[in-house]
Design an enzyme around this catalytic site. Sequence first.
Site, PDB file in Angstrom:
ATOM      1  N   SER A  72      38.994  25.814  45.685  1.00  0.00           N
ATOM      2  CA  SER A  72      37.713  25.907  46.386  1.00  0.00           C
ATOM      3  C   SER A  72      37.128  24.541  46.706  1.00  0.00           C
ATOM      4  CB  SER A  72      36.732  26.682  45.496  1.00  0.00           C
ATOM      5  OG  SER A  72      35.412  26.508  45.950  1.00  0.00           O
ATOM      6  N   GLN A 117      40.468  25.699  50.270  1.00  0.00           N
ATOM      7  CA  GLN A 117      39.418  26.543  50.886  1.00  0.00           C
ATOM      8  C   GLN A 117      38.213  25.696  51.237  1.00  0.00           C
ATOM      9  OE1 GLN A 117      36.347  27.458  48.882  1.00  0.00           O
ATOM     10  NE2 GLN A 117      35.485  28.232  50.793  1.00  0.00           N
ATOM     11  N   TYR A 132      34.171  25.528  53.113  1.00  0.00           N
ATOM     12  CA  TYR A 132      32.976  26.087  53.740  1.00  0.00           C
ATOM     13  C   TYR A 132      32.532  25.079  54.781  1.00  0.00           C
ATOM     14  CZ  TYR A 132      32.185  29.298  49.761  1.00  0.00           C
ATOM     15  OH  TYR A 132      32.281  30.281  48.806  1.00  0.00           O
ATOM     16  N   THR A 134      36.376  29.985  54.665  1.00  0.00           N
ATOM     17  CA  THR A 134      35.589  31.143  54.221  1.00  0.00           C
ATOM     18  C   THR A 134      34.380  31.313  55.129  1.00  0.00           C
ATOM     19  OG1 THR A 134      36.321  30.854  51.937  1.00  0.00           O
ATOM     20  CG2 THR A 134      34.326  32.143  52.266  1.00  0.00           C
ATOM     21  N   ARG A 155      21.883  36.851  43.200  1.00  0.00           N
ATOM     22  CA  ARG A 155      22.640  37.319  42.029  1.00  0.00           C
ATOM     23  C   ARG A 155      21.650  37.471  40.877  1.00  0.00           C
ATOM     24  NH1 ARG A 155      27.439  33.496  43.251  1.00  0.00           N
ATOM     25  NH2 ARG A 155      28.091  34.414  45.233  1.00  0.00           N
ATOM     26  N   LYS A 201      38.906  33.665  55.688  1.00  0.00           N
ATOM     27  CA  LYS A 201      38.640  34.553  54.539  1.00  0.00           C
ATOM     28  C   LYS A 201      37.221  35.123  54.602  1.00  0.00           C
ATOM     29  CE  LYS A 201      38.237  34.338  49.473  1.00  0.00           C
ATOM     30  NZ  LYS A 201      36.810  34.194  49.225  1.00  0.00           N
ATOM     31  N   HIS A 229      34.108  39.049  49.283  1.00  0.00           N
ATOM     32  CA  HIS A 229      33.765  37.956  48.362  1.00  0.00           C
ATOM     33  C   HIS A 229      33.592  38.508  46.933  1.00  0.00           C
ATOM     34  CE1 HIS A 229      32.489  33.637  49.014  1.00  0.00           C
ATOM     35  NE2 HIS A 229      32.218  33.759  47.739  1.00  0.00           N
ATOM     36  N   ARG A 248      30.067  39.605  45.747  1.00  0.00           N
ATOM     37  CA  ARG A 248      29.123  38.575  45.277  1.00  0.00           C
ATOM     38  C   ARG A 248      28.083  38.192  46.318  1.00  0.00           C
ATOM     39  NH1 ARG A 248      30.948  35.915  40.685  1.00  0.00           N
ATOM     40  NH2 ARG A 248      30.194  33.823  41.162  1.00  0.00           N
TER      41      ARG A 248
HETATM   42  C1  LIG Z   1      33.221  32.560  39.877  1.00  0.00           C
HETATM   43  C2  LIG Z   1      33.600  32.779  41.312  1.00  0.00           C
HETATM   44  C3  LIG Z   1      33.472  31.745  42.208  1.00  0.00           C
HETATM   45  C4  LIG Z   1      33.854  31.917  43.548  1.00  0.00           C
HETATM   46  N1  LIG Z   1      33.795  30.851  44.404  1.00  0.00           N
HETATM   47  C5  LIG Z   1      34.289  30.983  45.653  1.00  0.00           C
HETATM   48  C6  LIG Z   1      34.371  29.848  46.509  1.00  0.00           C
HETATM   49  O1  LIG Z   1      33.997  28.750  46.140  1.00  0.00           O
HETATM   50  N2  LIG Z   1      34.895  30.031  47.742  1.00  0.00           N
HETATM   51  C7  LIG Z   1      35.338  31.261  48.187  1.00  0.00           C
HETATM   52  O2  LIG Z   1      35.812  31.381  49.316  1.00  0.00           O
HETATM   53  N3  LIG Z   1      35.249  32.335  47.401  1.00  0.00           N
HETATM   54  C8  LIG Z   1      34.756  32.223  46.145  1.00  0.00           C
HETATM   55  N4  LIG Z   1      34.733  33.307  45.318  1.00  0.00           N
HETATM   56  C9  LIG Z   1      35.244  34.599  45.811  1.00  0.00           C
HETATM   57  C10 LIG Z   1      36.752  34.701  45.551  1.00  0.00           C
HETATM   58  O3  LIG Z   1      37.479  33.823  46.356  1.00  0.00           O
HETATM   59  C11 LIG Z   1      37.271  36.108  45.841  1.00  0.00           C
HETATM   60  O4  LIG Z   1      36.942  36.470  47.159  1.00  0.00           O
HETATM   61  C12 LIG Z   1      36.749  37.158  44.873  1.00  0.00           C
HETATM   62  O5  LIG Z   1      36.641  36.655  43.565  1.00  0.00           O
HETATM   63  C13 LIG Z   1      37.696  38.339  44.899  1.00  0.00           C
HETATM   64  O6  LIG Z   1      37.198  39.381  44.124  1.00  0.00           O
HETATM   65  P1  LIG Z   1      37.647  39.653  42.600  1.00  0.00           P
HETATM   66  O7  LIG Z   1      36.974  38.635  41.771  1.00  0.00           O
HETATM   67  O8  LIG Z   1      37.125  41.027  42.369  1.00  0.00           O
HETATM   68  O9  LIG Z   1      39.154  39.548  42.534  1.00  0.00           O
HETATM   69  C14 LIG Z   1      34.329  33.166  43.983  1.00  0.00           C
HETATM   70  C15 LIG Z   1      34.452  34.218  43.070  1.00  0.00           C
HETATM   71  C16 LIG Z   1      34.103  34.026  41.748  1.00  0.00           C
HETATM   72  C17 LIG Z   1      34.284  35.169  40.784  1.00  0.00           C
END
Ligand SMILES: Cc1cc2nc3c(=O)[nH]c(=O)nc-3n(C[C@H](O)[C@H](O)[C@H](O)COP(=O)(O)O)c2cc1C
Length: 388
Positions: free
Chosen positions: A104, A125, A127, A153, A162, A248, A272, A275
Site C-alpha cells: 500500500s 498500490q 491513491y 485504488t 469507522r 481496484k 474495500h 471499510r
Molecule cells: C487494515 C486495512 C488497511 C487497508 N488499507 C488499504 C490501503 O491502504 N489501500 C487499499 O487499496 N486498500 C486497503 N485496504 C483494503 C484491502 O486492500 C482489501 O480491499 C480488503 O481488505 C479486502 O477485504 P478483506 O479484508 O475482507 O479480505 C485495507 C484493508 C485493511 C483491513
Amino acid sequence: MHSIAQLRLRAKARLPRLAFDFIDGGAGSEESLRRNQSAFENLALVPRVLRPCRERDLSTRLLGRHYAMPFGVSPMGLCNLAWPGTDRALAAAAAGANIPYGLSTMASTSIEDIARLAPEHTWFQIYLGGDAATADQLLHRAEAAGLRTLVLTVDANFPARRLRDRANGFALPLRPSPALLADLLSHPSWSWAIWRAGVPTFENFRAAQAQQEPIAIGAMLQSLAQAQIDWGVLEQIRQRWRHTLIVKGVMHPQDAVRIAALGVDGIVVSNHGGRQLAAVPSAIEMLPAVRQAVGPHFSLLLDSGVRSGDDIARALAAGANFVLLGRSFLYATAALGAQRGAEAALDILRGELDTAMAQLGASCIADLQPELIFQAASASQPSPGAFS
Ligand SMILES: Cc1cc2nc3c(=O)[nH]c(=O)nc-3n(C[C@H](O)[C@H](O)[C@H](O)COP(=O)(O)O)c2cc1C
C-alpha cells in the site's frame, strides 16, 4: 490453528481493542462488512463426480505471469499494527510461495525495503488524491525499485466513518489516555513487541515526516481522499505507467467496461472490505454482472470477505480469475507473530483450496466454473433442469 476464523479469535484476544478494531472493523453500521461474509456463505458449490482429480494443480496465469496459487495479499496500510514485521513477512512469504503481495501507499514499510525482498511479486498500490507531485514521486520510486505492477485504488473518495475507531479514539500518533493505557497493559505481548519495534507509521512518507510534525492518520486519509479524481486522471496514469495497471475498488459494471476500454489490464472487484460504506453490496454479489459486462477474457480479480480456500473456490467459480485477501493475513500475523502467521495463513488457504477442489472434482483452476454454482430451484417451480 486450522482456520482463518480461529486465527481471528486469537488475534482478538492478543491485540489491544484499538488495534484489533482498526483491522477488523468496517464502515458505519458495518452492514457491508457482514454482507461480505454472508454472501459467501450463501454461495454454495455443487460437486461434480467421477472426474479424476487425484492430482490438483493450483497454479494459474494472470496478466502474463504464472502464479503457484490463484490468490494473493490485498494492499493494506499500517499492517505492522497487527504485529511488527508484518509487511516484510507477508512479502517474503508471498514471494516464497510465488503469489503476489500488494504494497500500500500507506504501508508501514517503504517501497524500497519491500522491493528488495520481493521484487518480482510486489504490486504497488497507489491513491491519487494527494498532490500530483507526490503521486509522481511515488510512481517514480516504485519504478526505480523495479516494481512492474501498479494497483490504482479508486474507491476511497472520502475518509470513511469507522465507528469502532471513533469510539476507541484511534489516532496516530497514539493519543495517551487512561483507556489506552488499560488497553495496552491488558495486552502485554503486543504492547511489548510494539514498544520494541516502534509504533508503525507511514514509511513511504517518512522523508516528509522528518521535516514536519508527525503525520496524523486522519490528516493522511484526508489528504489522499480522492473525491476530485476523474476519468482524465485514469487516462493520464495509463499513459504514464507503461507496465501492468490494475484498477481496484470497482463495483459497477458500467465503470468496469469503461476502465477496460481505456486499456487497463485488470480490475479488482472490491468494496474495500466493507471499510468505506455500509450501504454497498458485496463484491461477490456484483462479480457475475461485472464479468458479463467485460466479457470472458478480461482479467477480473476479487477481494472483500474472502476467509477460506472454499471462498477462493467460490469466487473463481463465480467468474474471478484471481482472488485477494486482506484481513485474513493480518489476523494470522496478529495471532502467531509475523513470520509464523504469514506462513500459517498460506498453509491454511492452500490446504483448504486444494481440499475444496478435490471434493468438487476439479483438477485445475480452470475447472472452477459457473456450472458449479448452486442455483436454488424456486419453491413454486421445482426445476430438475437447474443443473443442466
Ligand atoms: C487494515 C486495512 C488497511 C487497508 N488499507 C488499504 C490501503 O491502504 N489501500 C487499499 O487499496 N486498500 C486497503 N485496504 C483494503 C484491502 O486492500 C482489501 O480491499 C480488503 O481488505 C479486502 O477485504 P478483506 O479484508 O475482507 O479480505 C485495507 C484493508 C485493511 C483491513
